[in-house]
Design a protein around this motif. Structure first.
Motif, PDB file in Angstrom:
ATOM      1  N   THR A 169      41.868  27.762  27.181  1.00 41.13           N
ATOM      2  CA  THR A 169      41.275  29.023  27.636  1.00 41.13           C
ATOM      3  C   THR A 169      39.840  29.167  27.147  1.00 41.13           C
ATOM      4  O   THR A 169      39.044  29.888  27.755  1.00 41.13           O
ATOM      5  N   GLY A 170      39.497  28.464  26.066  1.00 36.94           N
ATOM      6  CA  GLY A 170      38.138  28.537  25.544  1.00 36.94           C
ATOM      7  C   GLY A 170      37.148  27.680  26.285  1.00 36.94           C
ATOM      8  O   GLY A 170      35.939  27.762  26.047  1.00 36.94           O
ATOM      9  N   SER A 171      37.617  26.841  27.204  1.00 38.63           N
ATOM     10  CA  SER A 171      36.705  25.955  27.923  1.00 38.63           C
ATOM     11  C   SER A 171      35.993  26.654  29.069  1.00 38.63           C
ATOM     12  O   SER A 171      35.148  26.065  29.736  1.00 38.63           O
ATOM     13  N   GLY A 172      36.306  27.909  29.306  1.00 44.40           N
ATOM     14  CA  GLY A 172      35.637  28.684  30.352  1.00 44.40           C
ATOM     15  C   GLY A 172      36.564  29.743  30.902  1.00 44.40           C
ATOM     16  O   GLY A 172      37.783  29.552  30.954  1.00 44.40           O
ATOM     17  N   VAL A 173      35.966  30.875  31.320  1.00 45.20           N
ATOM     18  CA  VAL A 173      36.792  31.982  31.803  1.00 45.20           C
ATOM     19  C   VAL A 173      37.578  31.583  33.043  1.00 45.20           C
ATOM     20  O   VAL A 173      38.636  32.145  33.338  1.00 45.20           O
ATOM     21  N   GLY A 174      37.107  30.561  33.776  1.00 39.27           N
ATOM     22  CA  GLY A 174      37.816  30.124  34.965  1.00 39.27           C
ATOM     23  C   GLY A 174      39.216  29.629  34.690  1.00 39.27           C
ATOM     24  O   GLY A 174      40.088  29.692  35.568  1.00 39.27           O
ATOM     25  N   THR A 175      39.462  29.144  33.469  1.00 36.55           N
ATOM     26  CA  THR A 175      40.794  28.632  33.153  1.00 36.55           C
ATOM     27  C   THR A 175      41.840  29.739  33.165  1.00 36.55           C
ATOM     28  O   THR A 175      43.037  29.449  33.293  1.00 36.55           O
ATOM     29  N   LEU A 176      41.400  30.994  33.041  1.00 40.87           N
ATOM     30  CA  LEU A 176      42.350  32.099  33.144  1.00 40.87           C
ATOM     31  C   LEU A 176      43.018  32.143  34.515  1.00 40.87           C
ATOM     32  O   LEU A 176      44.098  32.718  34.668  1.00 40.87           O
ATOM     33  N   LEU A 177      42.391  31.526  35.516  1.00 38.48           N
ATOM     34  CA  LEU A 177      42.963  31.516  36.858  1.00 38.48           C
ATOM     35  C   LEU A 177      44.310  30.810  36.900  1.00 38.48           C
ATOM     36  O   LEU A 177      45.138  31.093  37.777  1.00 38.48           O
ATOM     37  N   PHE A 178      44.544  29.889  35.957  1.00 38.52           N
ATOM     38  CA  PHE A 178      45.824  29.184  35.935  1.00 38.52           C
ATOM     39  C   PHE A 178      46.983  30.114  35.585  1.00 38.52           C
ATOM     40  O   PHE A 178      48.150  29.757  35.780  1.00 38.52           O
ATOM     41  N   MET A 179      46.667  31.310  35.059  1.00 33.89           N
ATOM     42  CA  MET A 179      47.707  32.283  34.795  1.00 33.89           C
ATOM     43  C   MET A 179      48.554  32.522  36.041  1.00 33.89           C
ATOM     44  O   MET A 179      49.790  32.626  35.971  1.00 33.89           O
ATOM     45  N   ALA A 180      47.892  32.593  37.207  1.00 32.38           N
ATOM     46  CA  ALA A 180      48.612  32.931  38.443  1.00 32.38           C
ATOM     47  C   ALA A 180      49.611  31.849  38.848  1.00 32.38           C
ATOM     48  O   ALA A 180      50.801  32.151  39.024  1.00 32.38           O
ATOM     49  N   PRO A 181      49.197  30.578  39.016  1.00 30.50           N
ATOM     50  CA  PRO A 181      50.197  29.593  39.445  1.00 30.50           C
ATOM     51  C   PRO A 181      51.310  29.368  38.434  1.00 30.50           C
ATOM     52  O   PRO A 181      52.467  29.152  38.824  1.00 30.50           O
ATOM     53  N   VAL A 182      51.002  29.424  37.125  1.00 34.04           N
ATOM     54  CA  VAL A 182      52.058  29.245  36.128  1.00 34.04           C
ATOM     55  C   VAL A 182      53.054  30.398  36.223  1.00 34.04           C
ATOM     56  O   VAL A 182      54.279  30.189  36.201  1.00 34.04           O
ATOM     57  N   GLU A 219      41.286  18.707  34.583  1.00 31.92           N
ATOM     58  CA  GLU A 219      41.973  18.163  33.410  1.00 31.92           C
ATOM     59  C   GLU A 219      43.149  19.038  33.012  1.00 31.92           C
ATOM     60  O   GLU A 219      44.252  18.545  32.725  1.00 31.92           O
ATOM     61  N   ILE A 220      42.930  20.359  33.015  1.00 32.92           N
ATOM     62  CA  ILE A 220      44.011  21.278  32.656  1.00 32.92           C
ATOM     63  C   ILE A 220      45.096  21.251  33.731  1.00 32.92           C
ATOM     64  O   ILE A 220      46.298  21.294  33.417  1.00 32.92           O
ATOM     65  N   GLU A 263      46.874  31.712  24.863  1.00 30.69           N
ATOM     66  CA  GLU A 263      46.271  31.883  23.549  1.00 30.69           C
ATOM     67  C   GLU A 263      44.762  31.987  23.737  1.00 30.69           C
ATOM     68  O   GLU A 263      44.149  31.174  24.428  1.00 30.69           O
ATOM     69  N   LEU A 264      44.157  33.001  23.125  1.00 23.77           N
ATOM     70  CA  LEU A 264      42.744  33.295  23.361  1.00 23.77           C
ATOM     71  C   LEU A 264      41.945  33.176  22.067  1.00 23.77           C
ATOM     72  O   LEU A 264      42.437  33.534  20.996  1.00 23.77           O
ATOM     73  N   ASP A 265      40.710  32.689  22.198  1.00 23.77           N
ATOM     74  CA  ASP A 265      39.819  32.650  21.038  1.00 23.77           C
ATOM     75  C   ASP A 265      38.661  33.624  21.209  1.00 23.77           C
ATOM     76  O   ASP A 265      37.607  33.476  20.625  1.00 23.77           O
TER      77      ASP A 265
END
Length: 425
Positions: free
Chosen positions: A87-100, A54-55, A110-112
Motif C-alpha cells: 500500500t505504500g508503493s502508491g495510492v493506486g494500490t488501494l484500488l486492489f481493495m475492490a477485486p479482493v 507486481e502486486i 495495512e497502511l503506513d
C-alpha cells in the motif's frame, strides 16, 4: 538518477504521448474482478504500472506480455491482505481493495500513512453499507450486497470513485454516486466496466448511476492517451520556439487546458486526434478587460488540472504580464516556485495556494534535486528553456507517471544527457 539538460534548443518534429498511467492502474485492478482473461493495450511502462502488475501477480494474477499488449488472467485471488510495503508503493494500490473484496468477500489493508488521507474512501465504503473496521494502522472490510444505495462523496476523489464503481458493478443492483470524479481516467474505467457487463449512466459527469451485473466477463481494452503528458509537452514546445505535432491525442480532454493556455499566450491547433504547436515568438498574458485580475485556477475535472500547475507557472514566467496562479486543491503544490526563483523567475508566493508571477524573466540553469512527480515535467520544461546546463537529480521520478518522456523529447531535439542508463527516459 541524473540527467543534464542544455537549455535553449527549439523542439521540432512529431510526438506521441503514451497511455495514461492513471487509467492503466485502474484498469489493471478492474481486470481482476473477473476470472476470465482481460487484455490491455497501450499500457505505459511506468513505475506506477510496474508496481501494480507486481502486486497483481502476488495476489494470484498471471500477467503475460506480447509486443503490443498484456493479458491479465486471475482464475483465483490467493490472498486477502495488502501489506504496508504494497500500500505504500502508491495510492493506486488501494484500488486492489475492490477485486479482493469482490472475489474473497474480505480484505485487510495495512497502511503506513494516516487514515485521514483516505477518509473519503472509508466514508464511501460505510455509506455503501460495508462493514469497515480500522485499528492499529490497518483497515478491514467485509462484503455486503445491496439492492439500492445513493451516496455522496465528501471529495471528488479519483481513487474513491474508482473503488466505489468497481464495488457497485458487482455488489449492487443500483447505485447512485454523487460528487464523483470525472477525469478521463475515471471515464475509461467506467467504459471498461460497461464492456465487462455493467451499465453506467452519466459517465463524464459528477453523478453516476450504476446498474450491476450478475457476473463480469473478460474484455480487450486500449488505454487512452495521457492528456497531462500531451499538454505538458505542448507547452514546453511552445516555450522552446519550435513547431511540433502531437499525434494520437484526444482533443476532448484538452478543451479547458487550451482555454487556460490561451490566457497565457499559447495558441494551439487541436482536433480530435492531433495537436499542432506553431512557433511562438512572444507570449503575452491576456489583457482583455474581463481577464484583468483573473487567475489561473486549478479545480476538479473538467477544470484545469492540478497536475499542470507547475508547467502553467513556468509558462507564466515567460509571458509578458502578471499572472496569479491559484492552486485550490493541494497545500504543497506551489513549493517548487523557490526553484524557479533560483533560476531567475519573479514569483511571490503569497500563501500555500497562491503565487503571483511577473514575466517575462530569463531563466538560468541550476542544479535541481529530486523533482516531485507532480512538478517533474514543469521543472524539466524550465531546464529546457534556461540558459546554460541544468542538472536534475533523482530524475527517475518522471518515470512514475510518464513512459519514455525524456527519450521522446530528445527525438524532438532536446539536449538531454542521461548519466544513468537505468533511467530509460
Amino acid at each position: 538518477m541524473r540527467i543534464r539538460v542544455q537549455g535553449g534548443q527549439p523542439l521540432n518534429g512529431e510526438y506521441r504521448p503514451s497511455g495514461n498511467a492513471n487509467s492503466a492502474i485502474a484498469m489493471i485492478a478492474a481486470s481482476m474482478l473477473t476470472e476470465e482473461p482481460v487484455t490491455l493495450r497501450n499500457v505505459p511502462s511506468t513505475t506506477s504500472t510496474s508496481a501494480m502488475l507486481e502486486i497483481a501477480g502476488s495476489l494470484g494474477a498471471t500477467v503475460t506480455h506480447d509486443s503490443s499488449a498484456l493479458t491479465i488472467h486471475t482464475p483465483e485471488i490467493t490472498r486477502r491482505e495488502l501489506t504496508r510495503d504494497e500500500t505504500g508503493s502508491g495510492v493506486g494500490t488501494l484500488l486492489f481493495m475492490a477485486p479482493v473484496l469482490v472475489r474473497r468477500q474480505y480484505v485487510r489493508l495495512e497502511l503506513d500513512f494516516p487514515l485521514n488521507r483516505i477518509r473519503t474512501h472509508l466514508e464511501a465504503l460505510r455509506d455503501l453499507g460495508l462493514d469497515v473496521i480500522t485499528s492499529d494502522g490497518a483497515v478491514e472490510v467485509r462484503a455486503v450486497q445491496w439492492d439500492y444505495r445513493d451516496i455522496i462523496l465528501t471529495q471528488a476523489s479519483v481513487t474513491a470513485t474508482a473503488i466505489v464503481l468497481m464495488l457497485a458493478v458487482t455488489f449492487g443492483k443500483e447505485t447512485v454516486i454523487t460528487n464523483a470524479a470525472s477525469e478521463p481516467h475515471v471515464q475509461e474505467l467506467a467504459r471498461m466496466l460497461e464492456e465487462m457487463g455493467a451499465q453506467i449512466h452519466g459517465v463524464g459527469s459528477n453523478v453516476l448511476r450504476v446498474f450491476g451485473a450478475d457476473a463480469l466477463h473478460g474484455v480487450s481494452e486500449t488505454v487512452g492517451p495521457d492528456h497531462i503528458e500531451a499538454a505538458s509537452v505542448a507547452a514546453i514546445c511552445a516555450l522552446s520556439g519550435g513547431r511540433v505535432q502531437l499525434n494520437d491525442i484526444r482533443g476532448s480532454d484538452l478543451r479547458m487546458i487550451d482555454k487556460i493556455y490561451q490566457r497565457l499566450g499559447i495558441k494551439l491547433d487541436i482536433d480530435d486526434t492531433m495537436l499542432f504547436v506553431p512557433r511562438h515568438e512572444i507570449l503575452t498574458v491576456s489583457n482583455r478587460e474581463e481577464d484583468v485580475d483573473s487567475s489561473i485556477e486549478t479545480s476538479p475535472w473538467p477544470g484545469f488540472p492540478s497536475d499542470l500547475v507547475a508547467i502553467a507557472t513556468v509558462v507564466a514566467t515567460q509571458a509578458r504580464g502578471t499572472s496569479l496562479i491559484h492552486e485550490k486543491l493541494f497545500n504543497d503544490r506551489l513549493l517548487f516556485v523557490d526553484k524557479l526563483n533560483s533560476m531567475g523567475a519573479q514569483i511571490v508566493l503569497c500563501d500555500p495556494h497562491r503565487a503571483i508571477v511577473v514575466g517575462p524573466s530569463p531563466l538560468y540553469a541550476i542544479y535541481m534535486d529530486s523533482p516531485d512527480v507532480r512538478t517533474g515535467l514543469g521543472m524539466l520544461g524550465a531546464a529546457l528553456i534556461a540558459r546554460g546546463e541544468s542538472v536534475i537529480d533523482n530524475a527517475q521520478a518522471l518515470r512514475r507517471s510518464f513512459d519514455g518522456v525524456v527519450s521522446k523529447l530528445k527525438l524532438l531535439g532536446a539536449a538531454i544527457t542521461i548519466e544513468d542508463a537505468g533511467l530509460h527516459g
